[in-house]
Design a protein around this motif. Structure first.
Motif, PDB file in Angstrom:
ATOM      1  N   THR A  71      30.752  33.876  36.213  1.00  0.00           N
ATOM      2  CA  THR A  71      31.392  35.173  36.408  1.00  0.00           C
ATOM      3  C   THR A  71      31.022  35.720  37.781  1.00  0.00           C
ATOM      4  O   THR A  71      29.985  35.376  38.348  1.00  0.00           O
ATOM      5  N   THR A  92      36.895  27.400  38.433  1.00  0.00           N
ATOM      6  CA  THR A  92      36.542  27.646  37.031  1.00  0.00           C
ATOM      7  C   THR A  92      35.765  28.951  36.852  1.00  0.00           C
ATOM      8  O   THR A  92      34.871  29.053  36.013  1.00  0.00           O
ATOM      9  N   GLU A  94      35.082  32.632  35.500  1.00  0.00           N
ATOM     10  CA  GLU A  94      35.404  33.227  34.213  1.00  0.00           C
ATOM     11  C   GLU A  94      35.185  34.735  34.247  1.00  0.00           C
ATOM     12  O   GLU A  94      34.681  35.295  35.219  1.00  0.00           O
ATOM     13  N   ASN A 115      41.777  29.698  38.132  1.00  0.00           N
ATOM     14  CA  ASN A 115      40.482  29.950  37.526  1.00  0.00           C
ATOM     15  C   ASN A 115      40.721  30.335  36.066  1.00  0.00           C
ATOM     16  O   ASN A 115      41.814  30.117  35.524  1.00  0.00           O
ATOM     17  N   PHE A 116      39.726  30.916  35.416  1.00  0.00           N
ATOM     18  CA  PHE A 116      39.861  31.357  34.028  1.00  0.00           C
ATOM     19  C   PHE A 116      39.557  32.843  33.921  1.00  0.00           C
ATOM     20  O   PHE A 116      39.018  33.305  32.925  1.00  0.00           O
TER      21      PHE A 116
END
Length: 337
Positions: A71, A92, A94, A115-116
């Motif tokens: 994050t 990736t 989050e 990304n997520f």
């Protein structure tokens, strides 16, 4: 450590290597460095905070195509007050976007794609950034599709494809006087296609594919003489194909769009190419540079159009790709095609 001894270094690129480990804090918060690219390595661990509570002097930061995989710290971006360019794509990442994005008031290019990230967008990304020229998302965001653009007078490239935005396109979204590219494909947008797209005098690429738009194609689209790419495929549009689409100048003669229209000039006076994903002949490819500037496409496939194919479409001598497949078109194939 030899880099830390370069006291006059302004620009550093270590892109496309096999570097590992975390992003060095001393590199981000170097007092002289203005341009830093770490693109396409194997770096991980997110963006570190300053160990000495000092602001970074960076104007450009590209850490795309790495493995940051965490994050974004709530206040980490408060340390980059002068950023013009930030690319965090393909990492990736989050979680939600931190409120520290509110502090990037000089930002011109922001790429968070692939990304997520999730949640709703911070208000500053929707209305307060007067400097943003290019915004690329493509994550798992949701909610209404950017309902307020009132202060984004410099936004030229808007890429919101494959997010989770819902609802209709509000009129408040369309105060974007220099917009050149709008890609909002692959969302859950619904309602009629708005008839006020001609309010964008410079719009050259409009991609509405893979949504839930219904109703007819507004004839106002025929007024968009600079339109080079129109993709409205995979919706629930119906009615007739407007014959006036044959009046769009860019499809009748060779492209007049100059290459700089799809480039962004950075503070270091280097060009950053704008990429646009397009589907031609069943293949999804990303176009940029000269191929993108010369591409002309009309894709109305996978809808519910029922009329005959207008003969005027056969007069579009500069059209490179025409896709009307998977409709309910009737009549004969015009000889002009």
């Amino acid at each position: 450590m030899f880099i830390s001894k370069q006291y006059k270094l302004k620009s550093l690129s270590l892109s496309y290597n096999a570097l590992q480990g975390s992003v060095p804090s001393w590199l981000l918060y170097n007092n002289t460095l203005l341009m830093l690219s770490l693109r396409s390595n194997h770096l991980y661990g997110g963006i570190p905070a300053s160990s000495q509570i000092q602001a970074s002097s960076l104007l450009m930061l590209d850490v795309s195509d790495n493995c940051l995989g965490s994050t974004l710290r709530t206040n980490v971006l408060e340390s980059f007050p002068d950023l013009f360019y930030l690319n965090l794509s393909n990492n990736t990442l989050e979680g939600t976007l931190p409120s520290s994005f509110d502090n990037l008031l000089k930002l011109e290019v922001l790429d968070l794609s692939h990304n997520f990230l999730q949640g709703k967008l911070p208000p500053a990304l929707r209305q307060n950034h007067t400097s943003l020229a290019r915004l690329v998302l493509s994550n798992n965001f949701h909610g209404e599709v950017m309902p307020h653009f009132s202060n984004m007078s410099n936004l030229a490239y808007l890429h919101l494809q494959n997010d989770g935005f819902i609802g209709v396109l509000p009129a408040a979204m369309f105060n974007l006087p220099v917009l050149k590219v709008m890609d909002i494909s692959g969302n859950n947008l619904s309602g009629n296609v708005p008839d006020y797209f001609p309010l964008f005098p410079h719009l050259a690429i409009l991609i509405l594919a893979r949504n839930q738009f219904h109703g007819i194609i507004p004839v106002s689209l025929c007024q968009m003489q600079k339109l080079h790419i129109l993709d409205m495929s995979a919706n629930s549009l119906s009615g007739v194909l407007p014959s006036c689409l044959g009046n769009i100048t860019a499809w009748m003669k060779e492209s007049q769009v100059l290459l700089p229209a799809f480039m962004w000039l950075s503070p270091s006076y280097t060009n950053y190419r704008v990429k646009v994903p397009l589907t031609t002949k069943g293949n999804a490819l990303s176009y940029e540079g000269i191929p993108l500037s010369q591409m002309t496409t009309l894709d109305l496939s996978m809808n519910h159009f029922t009329n005959e194919i207008p003969s005027q479409l056969g007069e579009l001598a500069a059209l490179h790709s025409l896709n009307l497949s998977h409709n309910v078109l009737s009549g004969h194939i015009p000889e002009s095609l």
